[in-house]
Design an enzyme around this catalytic site. Structure first.
Site, PDB file in Angstrom:
ATOM      1  N   GLY A 284      35.541  49.454  27.044  1.00  0.00           N
ATOM      2  CA  GLY A 284      35.529  48.857  25.716  1.00  0.00           C
ATOM      3  C   GLY A 284      34.530  47.748  25.516  1.00  0.00           C
ATOM      4  O   GLY A 284      34.559  47.057  24.492  1.00  0.00           O
TER       5      GLY A 284
ATOM      6  N   ARG B  14      35.494  40.927  35.247  1.00  0.00           N
ATOM      7  CA  ARG B  14      34.692  39.788  34.814  1.00  0.00           C
ATOM      8  C   ARG B  14      33.967  39.998  33.493  1.00  0.00           C
ATOM      9  O   ARG B  14      33.353  39.060  32.968  1.00  0.00           O
ATOM     10  CB  ARG B  14      33.643  39.470  35.887  1.00  0.00           C
ATOM     11  CG  ARG B  14      32.567  40.566  36.023  1.00  0.00           C
ATOM     12  CD  ARG B  14      31.503  40.225  37.042  1.00  0.00           C
ATOM     13  NE  ARG B  14      30.785  39.037  36.718  1.00  0.00           N
ATOM     14  CZ  ARG B  14      29.766  39.008  35.869  1.00  0.00           C
ATOM     15  NH1 ARG B  14      29.387  40.103  35.221  1.00  0.00           N
ATOM     16  NH2 ARG B  14      29.142  37.876  35.645  1.00  0.00           N
TER      17      ARG B  14
ATOM     18  N   GLY C 133      40.835  44.143  33.654  1.00  0.00           N
ATOM     19  CA  GLY C 133      40.466  45.520  33.978  1.00  0.00           C
ATOM     20  C   GLY C 133      41.095  46.087  35.234  1.00  0.00           C
ATOM     21  O   GLY C 133      41.506  47.245  35.269  1.00  0.00           O
ATOM     22  N   GLU C 134      41.167  45.299  36.306  1.00  0.00           N
ATOM     23  CA  GLU C 134      41.713  45.797  37.566  1.00  0.00           C
ATOM     24  C   GLU C 134      43.217  45.595  37.696  1.00  0.00           C
ATOM     25  O   GLU C 134      43.869  46.202  38.544  1.00  0.00           O
ATOM     26  CB  GLU C 134      41.024  45.085  38.736  1.00  0.00           C
ATOM     27  CG  GLU C 134      39.547  45.387  38.860  1.00  0.00           C
ATOM     28  CD  GLU C 134      38.859  44.430  39.803  1.00  0.00           C
ATOM     29  OE1 GLU C 134      38.688  44.774  40.980  1.00  0.00           O
ATOM     30  OE2 GLU C 134      38.501  43.325  39.366  1.00  0.00           O
TER      31      GLU C 134
END
Length: 760
Positions: A494, A534, A719-720
């Site tokens: 995104g 990040r 994200g992770e």
């Protein structure tokens, strides 16, 4: 209290959605250049051998073949495909143990030669004509075997026999044994984890054009265009300014497998292009992606947890011995991240970690979503549940008692800790129905229900030792619209929507007035790319900084036009107006044009410093275990996340849901196996048993806002995080259902049934 914004915090539709739905989005495999050739790679059939000779004469005669590349006619500059080659800071040096082609192959799939031909079919047929003489050498597949006296030395290492990179030690107390001497109860257990794969949709791919003037132009699937640019410049001994790397612009997933180079797709394509003088495309088959691109680290992790009878944790020791495979890649960094995260979740006075990554003759292990954190927290949070059972304390309450609290110091956090971890646990427990734990099963039930949980943290930037900063450009156009540029790609996370949202909100304009350049080293300033959760935190901060500077320039320019001091001016909805008299304003396009015809531009460079503010998360699993077959079915997952501020809640929830499903697959079905000859046994999606849509349980993401001092609008990484606590949550739920603790993943039906029968 969270402020109400015009653009951020809103579930804006993805700007990349329309081209992808229409099939018009361009990926590397879609790229075709005039005169382009196709490259195919000859890979080692042996896990460990020396290449004695290579005869390419017959292959060169095959119709359509233009070049055969080997170690004899290509660069022999050592490198690593891992991006750590570029952004490892002064505290450490990357291990450069790879070449484009190897004279000593160290796993089945290692690169020996490559062919460029007019068609893929011609290249594949010509590969069969290359004659290679090997001297087969002894091979090792398990990190515990790597240190044995009779084990072959796969690489020279200053840190010990077959140690890939450096040994990571984090001694957060003087004497860990002193801590354990103060404990009433101690849990100690060793867990075994497999190597697993990312299984991103797009395989590794690169199109390279080595031009006559020495310019190298590459389109590829890299997650880090600027890092790949520096790596290729080193490999081919050319100025960085003469290398362009870009995405096409989209990437079909990443999950860490291409932080740096896309395995060796870029240097092999460039080497073939240099030999032929024509563009060359190299695209890995799915089998090649499985056997010859980085995996997640497997290995052994030993945990020792000590507590008092009242439940307070006193001492924690974690020792990891990871399977790094044939080359170091991110071996050192993975050990470091595992230690940093496992040592940061619980407030424990005595904590020690030691992590070592060992060379073996397996596919190299590198970066994968979570970067060592899922493995480490699976082990630690399994020990926490074991301690809860030993002390007779509810696992939820034990975690609330011992977890990090706001303003507590953490090893990875330079700021006072901002955390809503306890709120995540409380909200998640309520949603999963934690109060039903231990009350739903009868002794003779053939299918039993279990509840489990796991918690954790991660980074919002790369590890502190890294040179992790981002730059961005911002320029106001003559019509009042905004152009921004930064070096991160969009790999389905995104980026091409959320970063423009930050810019639009900061400038005071609508989202459709923002243009975004990304993933191209020629049009964007340096950025170490999309990884480490990040992208929003670091690249978003750089964009925020750049746009704030442009906004300030516009306001200062408008002072004489609106006859008001700068501190009384604001910009919203493309209007520059007086705060004390909103009816007095000028439209932003009017000001932009006024400046344009007077030779004035509004533009700026922004930068983000390598700060780090951890996100926090708590996952809860409800599973059903068939006691007669060992089948585990995940019925429901609740994932509560403190991600600071969600710039786009819909995209954040999608990231969490995808991470949860990935974690479920890692827990129950996924592992990479080799036979006694080191040959990979599951080299396709069909054989590998990745979690599918049919395996998806009800997944409920819960976003818990938490005020943060840094990050764009207070956003942290996400994200992770979706896959980090999932392993522990599912494993603890299976244990709750069966009464059996599993210390080896994945929890396949065979393993589950075997353990149940042994327990009976």
């Amino acid at each position: 209290m969270m402020k109400d914004y015009n653009c951020v915090g809103k579930p804006e539709g993805r700007l990349d959605g329309i081209p992808k739905v229409l099939g018009r989005a361009v990926f590397t495999t879609d790229v075709s250049l005039p005169g382009m050739l196709y490259g195919k790679i000859l890979r080692s059939p042996h896990p460990h051998a020396k290449v004695i000779s290579i005869d390419t004469a017959e292959a060169l005669k095959y119709p359509g073949v233009k070049a055969v590349a080997t170690s004899r006619n290509t660069s022999q500059v050592p490198f690593t495909t891992a991006g750590a080659m570029v952004f490892t800071g002064p505290q450490g040096r990357p291990t450069l143990d790879q070449h484009i082609f190897e004279d000593e192959v160290r796993y089945v799939g290692d690169e020996v030669a490559a062919i460029a031909a007019e068609t893929e079919e011609a290249a594949e047929e010509a590969l069969k004509l290359i004659k290679v003489q090997y001297e087969v050498l002894p091979a090792i597949y398990d990190p515990l075997d790597s240190v044995k006296p009779d084990a072959p030395d796969l690489h020279w290492s200053p840190f010990g026999k077959n140690v890939a990179g450096a040994v990571i030690e984090m001694k957060l107390c003087r004497d860990i044994e002193e801590g354990f001497s103060q404990c009433d109860e101690i849990i100690e257990e060793t867990f075994k984890l497999p190597q697993i794969k990312q299984v991103q949709l797009e395989t590794q791919s690169a199109v390279a054009d080595f031009e006559a003037d020495g310019q190298i132009r590459v389109v590829s699937t890299t997650q880090t265009p600027h890092c790949a640019q520096i790596q290729l410049a080193r490999i081919f001994e050319t100025p960085v300014s003469k290398v362009q790397v870009k995405n096409p612009p989209f990437i079909g997933g990443g999950f860490g497998v291409r932080i740096g180079l896309s395995a060796k797709a870029e240097p092999i394509a460039a080497a073939l292009s240099k030999l032929t003088g024509r563009p060359v495309k190299v695209t890995y088959s799915r089998r090649e992606d499985f056997i010859a691109s980085d995996t997640r680290h497997g290995g052994y992790i030993t945990v020792k947890l000590g507590a008092r009878k009242d439940g307070h944790f006193i001492a924690l020791s974690v020792i990891s011995r990871l399977n790094g495979g044939a080359y170091c890649s991110f071996g050192t960094e993975t050990c470091a991240v595992m230690g940093a995260m496992t040592m940061s979740v619980y407030s424990i006075p005595f904590r020690n970690y030691c992590g070592t990554c060992y060379y073996t003759d397996r596919t190299p292990a590198g970066a994968m979503r979570g970067f060592g954190n899922p493995q480490g927290m699976y082990v630690v949070d399994s020990a926490v549940d074991m301690m809860a059972e030993k002390l007779g304390i509810d696992p939820l309450q034990l975690r609330i008692l011992n977890s990090v609290k706001p303003n507590d110091p953490t090893w990875i956090n330079p700021y006072p800790c901002t955390t809503a971890l306890i709120a995540c646990m409380e909200k998640g427990a309520a949603e999963i129905g934690w109060k039903n734990r231990g009350k739903v099963n009868k002794p003779d039930d053939k299918k039993r229900i279990g509840y489990g949980m796991g918690i954790g943290t991660h980074g919002s930037n790369s590890f502190p030792a890294s040179v992790d900063y981002s730059y961005a450009y911002a320029a106001l156009q003559q019509d009042g619209s905004l152009q921004i540029a930064t070096g991160v790609p969009d790999m389905g996370n995104g980026t091409s929507t959320t970063l423009p949202q930050v810019a639009a909100e900061t400038m005071g304009i609508s989202l459709n007035q923002v243009g975004f350049l990304f993933g191209d080293t020629e049009s964007t300033p340096f950025n170490i790319g999309s990884h480490a959760s990040r992208t929003m935190f670091s690249a978003g901060s750089a964009i925020l900084d750049a746009v704030k500077k442009v906004r300030k320039q516009v306001i200062e320019y408008a002072v004489p036009l609106l006859e008001s001091p700068a501190e009384n001016l604001d910009i919203q909805n493309s209007k520059v107006f007086l705060k004390d008299n909103p009816d007095k304003f000028m439209m932003l396009p009017e000001i932009a044009w006024h400046a344009h015809i007077r030779d004035i531009q509004f533009l700026a460079t922004g930068k983000s410093e390598p700060a780090n503010l951890p996100p926090w998360h708590a996952h809860f699993a409800k599973v059903e275990v068939d006691m007669e077959t060992g089948m585990v079915k995940v019925l429901k997952m609740v994932a509560a996340h403190d991600c600071g501020f969600a710039v786009n809640p819909k995209i954040v929830e999608g990231q969490i849901e995808g991470g949860v499903l990935m974690g479920i697959g890692n827990a129950l079905t996924e592992e990479l196996l080799v036979d006694e000859n080191g040959v990979p046994q599951n080299d396709s999606i069909h054989k590998y048993m990745v979690a599918m849509a049919s395996d998806t349980p009800e997944i409920i993401p819960i976003l818990v806002n938490c005020d943060s001092p840094v990050g764009p609008f207070g956003a942290k990484g996400v994200g992770e995080c979706g896959c980090i606590p999932t392993l522990a949550a599912v494993a603890n739920a299976v244990c709750d259902a069966t009464g059996v603790r599993f210390t080896e993943l994945p929890m396949t039906p065979e393993r589950v049934l075997e353990r149940i029968r042994k327990a009976e």
